[in-house]
Design an enzyme around this catalytic site. Structure first.
Site, PDB file in Angstrom:
ATOM      1  N   HIS A  17       0.842  -1.155   0.180  1.00 46.41           N
ATOM      2  CA  HIS A  17      -0.038   0.032   0.062  1.00 46.41           C
ATOM      3  C   HIS A  17       0.958   1.206   0.094  1.00 46.41           C
ATOM      4  O   HIS A  17       0.679   2.146  -0.698  1.00 46.41           O
ATOM      5  CB  HIS A  17      -1.040  -0.100   1.155  1.00 46.41           C
ATOM      6  CG  HIS A  17      -2.057  -1.028   1.220  1.00 46.41           C
ATOM      7  ND1 HIS A  17      -2.143  -1.691   2.479  1.00 46.41           N
ATOM      8  CD2 HIS A  17      -2.825  -1.339   0.353  1.00 46.41           C
ATOM      9  CE1 HIS A  17      -3.125  -2.637   2.295  1.00 46.41           C
ATOM     10  NE2 HIS A  17      -3.613  -2.463   0.957  1.00 46.41           N
ATOM     11  N   LYS A  41     -17.985  -5.489   8.960  1.00 47.12           N
ATOM     12  CA  LYS A  41     -17.028  -6.476   8.697  1.00 47.12           C
ATOM     13  C   LYS A  41     -16.086  -6.360   9.992  1.00 47.12           C
ATOM     14  O   LYS A  41     -15.616  -5.374  10.630  1.00 47.12           O
ATOM     15  CB  LYS A  41     -16.016  -5.916   7.562  1.00 47.12           C
ATOM     16  CG  LYS A  41     -16.084  -6.928   6.397  1.00 47.12           C
ATOM     17  CD  LYS A  41     -15.084  -6.215   5.304  1.00 47.12           C
ATOM     18  CE  LYS A  41     -14.334  -7.342   4.508  1.00 47.12           C
ATOM     19  NZ  LYS A  41     -13.425  -6.599   3.420  1.00 47.12           N
ATOM     20  N   ARG A  88      -2.103  -6.106  -7.959  1.00 45.51           N
ATOM     21  CA  ARG A  88      -0.782  -7.031  -7.825  1.00 45.51           C
ATOM     22  C   ARG A  88      -0.958  -8.150  -8.639  1.00 45.51           C
ATOM     23  O   ARG A  88       0.020  -8.609  -9.269  1.00 45.51           O
ATOM     24  CB  ARG A  88      -0.940  -7.517  -6.427  1.00 45.51           C
ATOM     25  CG  ARG A  88      -0.644  -6.644  -5.037  1.00 45.51           C
ATOM     26  CD  ARG A  88      -1.095  -7.079  -3.680  1.00 45.51           C
ATOM     27  NE  ARG A  88      -2.583  -7.426  -3.926  1.00 45.51           N
ATOM     28  CZ  ARG A  88      -3.381  -7.919  -2.784  1.00 45.51           C
ATOM     29  NH1 ARG A  88      -2.938  -7.928  -1.798  1.00 45.51           N
ATOM     30  NH2 ARG A  88      -4.527  -8.135  -2.996  1.00 45.51           N
ATOM     31  N   SER A 125      -3.009  -7.890   3.205  1.00 44.94           N
ATOM     32  CA  SER A 125      -3.163  -7.644   4.730  1.00 44.94           C
ATOM     33  C   SER A 125      -3.702  -8.685   5.438  1.00 44.94           C
ATOM     34  O   SER A 125      -3.190  -8.928   6.541  1.00 44.94           O
ATOM     35  CB  SER A 125      -4.228  -6.397   4.718  1.00 44.94           C
ATOM     36  OG  SER A 125      -3.985  -5.249   4.194  1.00 44.94           O
TER      37      SER A 125
END
Ligand code: PNS
Length: 155
Positions: A17, A41, A88, A125
């Site tokens: 990031h 979440k 990515r 993450s």
């Protein structure tokens, strides 16, 4: 003056990031980081904590915000001209393209993709959290402040 908005969950922010944000800072006049605050979440860090990592790392060099609801509404509220996201893998490409197309449909906002540095492309993450939870080292995978916060959260 062009403002780029970099949105994400950032739970937690990773070195990948940071690479994308560093490069956005070199390309645009103003960068706004937008941390999603999604109460449905379960996150390891609150939205305020996630935003705090960016504030600690970048200081005045960028604006840090949290948002709920539609991304395009936040883009408008922040006066941003475009969205910037890192890519990515092929999986990212598929997922991000769909979101970019939806956002363009909703408001006309464009999304610019920055390919992640290849040496950081394997970092996510969720994998960082898994490695940290299982006692592995996340040194280099996340900024130092995040590494420290992960250690504290999991101790
Ligand atoms: O770090 P992530 O998980 O790739 O971030 C995803 C994020 C926060 C950019 C995405 O979930 C999002 O934009 N959420 C806001 C909800 C929204 O606008 N949905 C409709 C358009 S796709």
């Amino acid at each position: 003056m062009t403002t780029a908005l970099c949105p994400g969950s950032f739970d937690p922010p990773t070195s990948g990031h940071m690479d994308v944000i560093d490069r956005a800072l070199g390309l645009f006049d103003r960068v706004v980081v937008a941390v999603i605050d999604n109460p449905s979440k379960t996150a390891m860090f609150t939205a305020a904590e996630r935003a705090g990592f960016f504030k600690e790392i970048y200081g005045e060099r960028l604006d840090v915000t949290t948002f709920g609801g539609l991304l395009v509404d936040h883009v408008r509220a922040m006066g941003a001209d475009l969205v910037v996201k890192g890519l990515r893998t092929g999986g990212d490409h598929e997922y991000e393209t769909q979101m970019a197309q939806m956002n363009r449909h909703l408001s006309g906002v464009e999304t610019l993709f920055i390919p992640t540095r290849p040496d950081l492309a394997y970092i996510s993450s969720s994998l960082v959290k898994e490695v940290a939870r299982l006692g592995g080292s996340v040194s280099g995978l996340v900024p130092d402040v995040v590494e420290k916060a992960l250690k504290e959260r999991l101790s």
